[in-house]
Design a protein around this motif. Structure first.
Motif, mmCIF file in Angstrom:
data_model
loop_
_atom_site.group_PDB
_atom_site.id
_atom_site.type_symbol
_atom_site.label_atom_id
_atom_site.label_comp_id
_atom_site.label_asym_id
_atom_site.label_seq_id
_atom_site.Cartn_x
_atom_site.Cartn_y
_atom_site.Cartn_z
ATOM 1 N N LEU A 87 33.035 2.138 -32.146
ATOM 2 C CA LEU A 87 32.831 2.571 -33.523
ATOM 3 C C LEU A 87 31.525 3.363 -33.645
ATOM 4 O O LEU A 87 30.582 3.136 -32.879
ATOM 5 C CB LEU A 87 32.781 1.356 -34.452
ATOM 6 N N VAL A 124 34.240 -2.815 -30.780
ATOM 7 C CA VAL A 124 33.076 -2.622 -31.645
ATOM 8 C C VAL A 124 32.202 -1.491 -31.110
ATOM 9 O O VAL A 124 31.671 -0.667 -31.864
ATOM 10 C CB VAL A 124 32.274 -3.927 -31.774
ATOM 11 N N GLN A 130 27.748 3.273 -38.859
ATOM 12 C CA GLN A 130 28.345 2.327 -39.797
ATOM 13 C C GLN A 130 27.490 1.058 -39.898
ATOM 14 O O GLN A 130 27.247 0.555 -40.998
ATOM 15 C CB GLN A 130 29.764 1.984 -39.357
ATOM 16 N N ARG A 131 27.039 0.561 -38.781
ATOM 17 C CA ARG A 131 26.173 -0.624 -38.812
ATOM 18 C C ARG A 131 24.847 -0.299 -39.491
ATOM 19 O O ARG A 131 24.350 -1.095 -40.301
ATOM 20 C CB ARG A 131 25.940 -1.123 -37.397
ATOM 21 N N LEU A 143 32.513 -4.066 -39.184
ATOM 22 C CA LEU A 143 32.779 -3.708 -37.796
ATOM 23 C C LEU A 143 34.018 -4.402 -37.227
ATOM 24 O O LEU A 143 34.865 -3.760 -36.603
ATOM 25 C CB LEU A 143 31.553 -4.036 -36.940
#
Length: 294
Positions: free
Chosen positions: A175, A172, A179-180, A198
């Protein structure tokens, strides 16, 4: 300039020559040691047919009995490994998500739990589970299988689940953070962003490391033979056979070869799954580009 030379200085002619010489010397030393071992074993009669026939000669009287016992041991190994793998994945995902999503106060005991079992050798964890459950009086006889099976499975789960939790956290963490943030911006909660965006990507990223850890689980089932529990998995069956036939080298070599074949198959399965997932991701990206261009 090549891409590899950006990361480190490209070796010059002398360095390449020294590396080749070193490799050649190492290979020759290994071959010499192998020849020495083979000659020593031959001098001690370890290649006599009587020692190998129970394993490789179907006409031998004990051949079918030997391989029946091996089959039972292999089944016991696969049962223990399957249970430990499933439980380790479930518990590991829960621990990893909890460590990433809980607040500071709630995260401390999770981190302490992870660091505790990461630092313990797996054989110590198995012995601790065995002795603690016996002393406390926890009855596992209501579960299917032998009690020793569950001591082994619980010990492997405690150890491997924290490793998987850390693999998940690293996946995670690799990444892009955007994106979060984008998921939260469109109205998703932290839990929805983790579950829907995720985690699926993290599983693809961590797949090679995850499969490698599952191979470790399979190999670690043999530790039950070391600590003397009564679960007759593959290595324990091999030891029984070697004691009855008085051929420990032959028996353990073949048991070791079986482990190698199984782990090799798992490694190839991991490569296949990784290629399939890579092609699927590439196809999805191409479709997304085409739609965006339209």
């Amino acid at each position: 300039m090549s891409q590899t030379s950006v990361l480190y200085d490209a070796p010059g002619p002398r360095a390449v020559r020294r590396a080749r010489i070193g490799t050649a010397v190492a290979v020759l030393a290994f071959l010499g040691l192998a020849v020495l071992v083979v000659l020593r074993l031959a001098d001690r009669g370890q290649f006599d047919a009587d020692l190998w026939n129970p394993w490789i000669n179907p006409s031998d009287d004990t051949f079918s009995q030997v391989w029946t016992l091996v089959g039972r041991g292999l089944a016991a190994t696969l049962i223990a490994a399957s249970l430990a793998i499933v439980l380790s994945l479930l518990v590991g995902v829960l621990l990893g998500v909890a460590r990433m999503m809980l607040g500071r106060g709630w995260r401390v005991p999770v981190v302490a739990w992870i660091e505790l079992f990461r630092g313990l050798p797996v054989v110590v964890t198995i012995v601790f589970v065995w002795r603690a459950m016996v002393e406390i009086g926890i009855d596992v006889s209501v579960l299917p299988g032998e009690p020793a099976l569950w001591y082994l499975v619980i010990g492997l789960t405690l150890y491997n689940s924290v490793i998987i939790a850390e693999i998940l956290r690293a996946g995670v963490g690799s990444l892009p953070s955007g994106q979060r943030e984008a998921a939260l911006a469109v109205g998703l909660t932290n839990g929805q962003a983790m579950r829907s965006i995720l985690l699926p990507q993290a599983f693809r990223v961590m797949l090679p490391a995850l499969i490698s850890q599952l191979v470790v689980v399979l190999k670690d089932t043999s530790l039950v033979a070391v600590i003397g529990l009564g679960y007759l998995e593959l290595l324990r069956r091999g030891n029984q056979i070697s004691q009855n036939l008085d051929n420990p080298i032959q028996s353990l070599l073949i048991v070791g070869a079986i482990f190698i074949l199984i782990n090799y198959g798992l490694s190839k399965l991991a490569e296949y799954v990784e290629r399939r997932m890579g092609r699927a991701s590439g196809s999805t990206a191409q479709v997304g580009s085409a739609v965006g261009g339209a």
